[in-house]
Scaffold this motif. Structure first.
Motif, PDB file in Angstrom:
ATOM      1  N   ARG A 184       0.983  -1.287   0.123  1.00 53.02           N
ATOM      2  CA  ARG A 184       0.013   0.010  -0.099  1.00 53.02           C
ATOM      3  C   ARG A 184       0.940   1.224  -0.068  1.00 53.02           C
ATOM      4  NH1 ARG A 184      -4.650   1.911   4.320  1.00 53.02           N
ATOM      5  NH2 ARG A 184      -5.342   3.953   3.169  1.00 53.02           N
ATOM      6  N   VAL A 185       0.786   2.023  -0.933  1.00 56.47           N
ATOM      7  CA  VAL A 185       1.386   3.375  -1.186  1.00 56.47           C
ATOM      8  C   VAL A 185       0.446   4.351  -1.192  1.00 56.47           C
ATOM      9  CG1 VAL A 185       3.169   4.492  -2.683  1.00 56.47           C
ATOM     10  CG2 VAL A 185       3.310   2.068  -2.279  1.00 56.47           C
ATOM     11  N   GLU A 186       0.833   5.488  -0.378  1.00 56.00           N
ATOM     12  CA  GLU A 186       0.185   6.992  -0.482  1.00 56.00           C
ATOM     13  C   GLU A 186       0.865   8.053  -0.426  1.00 56.00           C
ATOM     14  OE1 GLU A 186      -2.670   7.239   2.764  1.00 56.00           O
ATOM     15  OE2 GLU A 186      -3.789   5.427   2.373  1.00 56.00           O
ATOM     16  N   ASP A 187       0.909   8.818  -1.519  1.00 55.60           N
ATOM     17  CA  ASP A 187       1.536   9.968  -1.811  1.00 55.60           C
ATOM     18  C   ASP A 187       3.240   9.633  -1.728  1.00 55.60           C
ATOM     19  OD1 ASP A 187      -0.666  11.591  -1.436  1.00 55.60           O
ATOM     20  OD2 ASP A 187      -0.750  11.457   0.617  1.00 55.60           O
ATOM     21  N   GLY A 188       3.508   8.639  -2.022  1.00 55.61           N
ATOM     22  CA  GLY A 188       4.895   8.252  -2.871  1.00 55.61           C
ATOM     23  C   GLY A 188       5.401   7.496  -1.334  1.00 55.61           C
ATOM     24  N   LEU A 189       4.484   7.181  -0.282  1.00 53.83           N
ATOM     25  CA  LEU A 189       5.258   6.697   0.831  1.00 53.83           C
ATOM     26  C   LEU A 189       4.609   5.299   1.241  1.00 53.83           C
ATOM     27  CD1 LEU A 189       5.070   9.661   3.445  1.00 53.83           C
ATOM     28  CD2 LEU A 189       7.099   8.770   1.855  1.00 53.83           C
ATOM     29  N   LEU A 190       5.309   4.293   1.361  1.00 54.84           N
ATOM     30  CA  LEU A 190       5.071   3.142   1.624  1.00 54.84           C
ATOM     31  C   LEU A 190       4.809   2.809   2.912  1.00 54.84           C
ATOM     32  CD1 LEU A 190       5.040  -0.009   0.379  1.00 54.84           C
ATOM     33  CD2 LEU A 190       7.281  -0.085   1.043  1.00 54.84           C
ATOM     34  N   HIS A 191       3.307   2.282   3.134  1.00 57.70           N
ATOM     35  CA  HIS A 191       2.508   2.317   4.502  1.00 57.70           C
ATOM     36  C   HIS A 191       2.999   0.751   4.793  1.00 57.70           C
ATOM     37  CE1 HIS A 191      -0.073   5.839   4.952  1.00 57.70           C
ATOM     38  NE2 HIS A 191       0.976   6.015   4.078  1.00 57.70           N
ATOM     39  N   HIS A 192       2.515   0.007   4.041  1.00 63.03           N
ATOM     40  CA  HIS A 192       2.683  -1.691   4.196  1.00 63.03           C
ATOM     41  C   HIS A 192       3.187  -2.372   3.128  1.00 63.03           C
ATOM     42  CE1 HIS A 192      -1.645  -2.472   3.364  1.00 63.03           C
ATOM     43  NE2 HIS A 192      -1.120  -3.314   2.701  1.00 63.03           N
ATOM     44  N   VAL A 193       3.954  -3.476   3.178  1.00 67.10           N
ATOM     45  CA  VAL A 193       4.368  -4.345   2.285  1.00 67.10           C
ATOM     46  C   VAL A 193       4.212  -5.948   2.801  1.00 67.10           C
ATOM     47  CG1 VAL A 193       6.901  -4.156   2.913  1.00 67.10           C
ATOM     48  CG2 VAL A 193       6.248  -4.932   0.588  1.00 67.10           C
ATOM     49  N   VAL A 194       3.830  -6.779   2.024  1.00 63.80           N
ATOM     50  CA  VAL A 194       3.590  -8.106   2.118  1.00 63.80           C
ATOM     51  C   VAL A 194       4.438  -8.909   0.866  1.00 63.80           C
ATOM     52  CG1 VAL A 194       2.255 -10.093   2.196  1.00 63.80           C
ATOM     53  CG2 VAL A 194       1.425  -7.770   3.147  1.00 63.80           C
ATOM     54  N   LEU A 195       5.300  -9.815   1.513  1.00 64.11           N
ATOM     55  CA  LEU A 195       5.897 -10.598   0.486  1.00 64.11           C
ATOM     56  C   LEU A 195       5.839 -12.258   0.859  1.00 64.11           C
ATOM     57  CD1 LEU A 195       8.439 -11.147  -1.608  1.00 64.11           C
ATOM     58  CD2 LEU A 195       9.962 -11.190   0.258  1.00 64.11           C
ATOM     59  N   GLN A 196       5.432 -12.871  -0.465  1.00 66.17           N
ATOM     60  CA  GLN A 196       5.189 -14.286  -0.162  1.00 66.17           C
ATOM     61  C   GLN A 196       6.201 -15.107  -0.974  1.00 66.17           C
ATOM     62  OE1 GLN A 196       0.995 -15.894  -0.081  1.00 66.17           O
ATOM     63  NE2 GLN A 196       1.886 -17.087  -1.957  1.00 66.17           N
ATOM     64  N   LEU A 197       6.820 -15.875  -0.520  1.00 70.32           N
ATOM     65  CA  LEU A 197       7.743 -16.937  -1.203  1.00 70.32           C
ATOM     66  C   LEU A 197       7.051 -18.598  -1.090  1.00 70.32           C
ATOM     67  CD1 LEU A 197      10.941 -15.858   0.362  1.00 70.32           C
ATOM     68  CD2 LEU A 197       9.896 -14.751  -1.917  1.00 70.32           C
ATOM     69  N   ALA A 198       7.245 -19.051  -2.043  1.00 72.80           N
ATOM     70  CA  ALA A 198       6.709 -20.455  -2.314  1.00 72.80           C
ATOM     71  C   ALA A 198       7.455 -21.360  -2.727  1.00 72.80           C
ATOM     72  CB  ALA A 198       5.217 -20.564  -2.502  1.00 72.80           C
ATOM     73  N   GLY A 199       7.545 -22.494  -2.311  1.00 78.88           N
ATOM     74  CA  GLY A 199       8.129 -23.566  -2.946  1.00 78.88           C
ATOM     75  C   GLY A 199       7.436 -24.867  -2.656  1.00 78.88           C
ATOM     76  N   ASP A 200       8.271 -25.884  -2.863  1.00 80.21           N
ATOM     77  CA  ASP A 200       7.617 -27.511  -2.923  1.00 80.21           C
ATOM     78  C   ASP A 200       7.282 -27.496  -1.252  1.00 80.21           C
ATOM     79  OD1 ASP A 200       6.583 -29.774  -3.215  1.00 80.21           O
ATOM     80  OD2 ASP A 200       8.683 -30.901  -3.499  1.00 80.21           O
ATOM     81  N   GLY A 201       6.243 -27.597  -0.749  1.00 78.74           N
ATOM     82  CA  GLY A 201       5.738 -28.043   0.433  1.00 78.74           C
ATOM     83  C   GLY A 201       5.780 -27.242   1.482  1.00 78.74           C
ATOM     84  N   PHE A 202       6.149 -25.704   1.150  1.00 83.38           N
ATOM     85  CA  PHE A 202       6.172 -24.533   2.156  1.00 83.38           C
ATOM     86  C   PHE A 202       5.774 -23.214   1.668  1.00 83.38           C
ATOM     87  CE2 PHE A 202      10.168 -24.179  -0.082  1.00 83.38           C
ATOM     88  CZ  PHE A 202      10.353 -22.785  -0.194  1.00 83.38           C
TER      89      PHE A 202
END
Length: 303
Positions: A184-202
């Motif tokens: 979520r970005v407002e007025d050029g500022l990052l409020h929150h970020v979510v990163l998902q990594l996935a692989g075999d079984g996790f």
């Protein structure tokens, strides 16, 4: 062993100097361009005048065996380049640089010259996190939140969220074949970020919310009907039926709890033994951070 500490800000004073300043056989040298800070910190460590330097040239002339870089990120490329070209084994606080091209150049330079280069991802050494390697990790969830601190995306991701990115990589039990980014970005500022990594079984999920109402860091790993939770790197809660809680001992230093002492000693031991440390794996974390920055920019028009 002559060891230089470049930059005497909060992270150096609170976390690294209490470790470096008490190591037997280490002749500590300090360098900062701020004379008042140099005098205050040098006096607190009872260092002779000859170990206090206001220029990098003066520090290098001392004939260093190793160096720790805790100067602002913007000057990392210049300082680390000078150290590597002088053949000085170098430990640099994360990140190596704000721009991926600079990080790649530094890692390549270190490898070409055969000089040890390490990046300060201390959470890999923090006992609560390192012990999670012995736990089932089908699902990994890490939150590192702040209150009232939206920030420009690149600096937020490279200065802070990078810890989350590297911890997810460190704990992932196999190769990652899928990467998803939300923000979520407002007025050029990052409020929150979510990163998902996935692989075999996790699946590994990293979250940073800069308007969460709380300053906290929580790691959870779970699988096979068991869960381990680490709160603020100090409290470990195992869930398998009844929860069991282990708290940091009253006399355990914060630098040990956070893995900084272990990271420092591992680096110094490697230098003494003549082992060449590579920052190639650390570069993979920077590459993933760059991917996060690009996706935030491309989707939200952020700078």
């Amino acid at each position: 062993m002559k060891v230089g500490c470049i930059g005497l800000g909060d992270i150096a004073q609170k976390a690294y100097l209490p470790v470096l300043g008490t190591q037997p056989g280490v002749d500590l040298h300090l360098q900062t361009r701020t004379p008042a800070t140099l005098e205050r910190v040098g006096d607190s460590l009872h260092l002779p005048r000859g170990r206090r330097h206001t220029t990098l040239d003066s520090l290098l002339d001392a004939g260093l065996d190793a160096a720790f870089v805790h100067a602002p990120t913007a000057v990392h490329p210049e300082i680390v380049t000078r150290l590597l070209e002088a053949g000085v084994p170098t430990y640099v606080d994360k990140p190596l640089a704000y721009e991926l091209a600079d990080s790649e150049r530094l890692v390549t330079l270190a490898e070409r010259r055969g000089v040890p280069l390490a990046v300060g991802f201390n959470r890999r050494h923090a006992p609560g996190y390192a012990q999670c390697l012995d736990h089932s990790r089908e699902l990994i969830l890490m939150q590192k939140n702040r209150t009232g601190l939206p920030e420009e995306p690149r600096s937020m991701i490279l200065d802070d969220f990078i810890h989350v990115v590297d911890t997810l990589r460190f704990l992932s039990p196999g190769p990652v074949d899928d990467v998803t980014v939300r923000a979520r970005v407002e007025d050029g500022l990052l409020h929150h970020v979510v990163l998902q990594l996935a692989g075999d079984g996790f699946t590994a999920l990293g979250v940073m919310n800069r308007r969460s109402g709380s300053n906290e860091e929580i790691l959870e790993v779970s699988g096979q009907d068991g869960k381990r939770q680490v709160v603020n790197l100090a409290e470990v809660i195992d869930h398998k039926g009844q929860p069991t809680v282990r708290r940091r001992g009253d006399w355990v230093p914060v630098s040990r709890q956070r893995g900084i002492e272990q990271a420092v000693l591992a680096f110094l031991d490697a230098v003494r033994a003549g082992r060449v440390l590579s920052a190639r794996d650390a570069l993979a974390t920077h590459e993933l951070c760059e991917r996060v920055v690009r996706e935030v920019r491309d989707r939200h028009g952020a700078p």
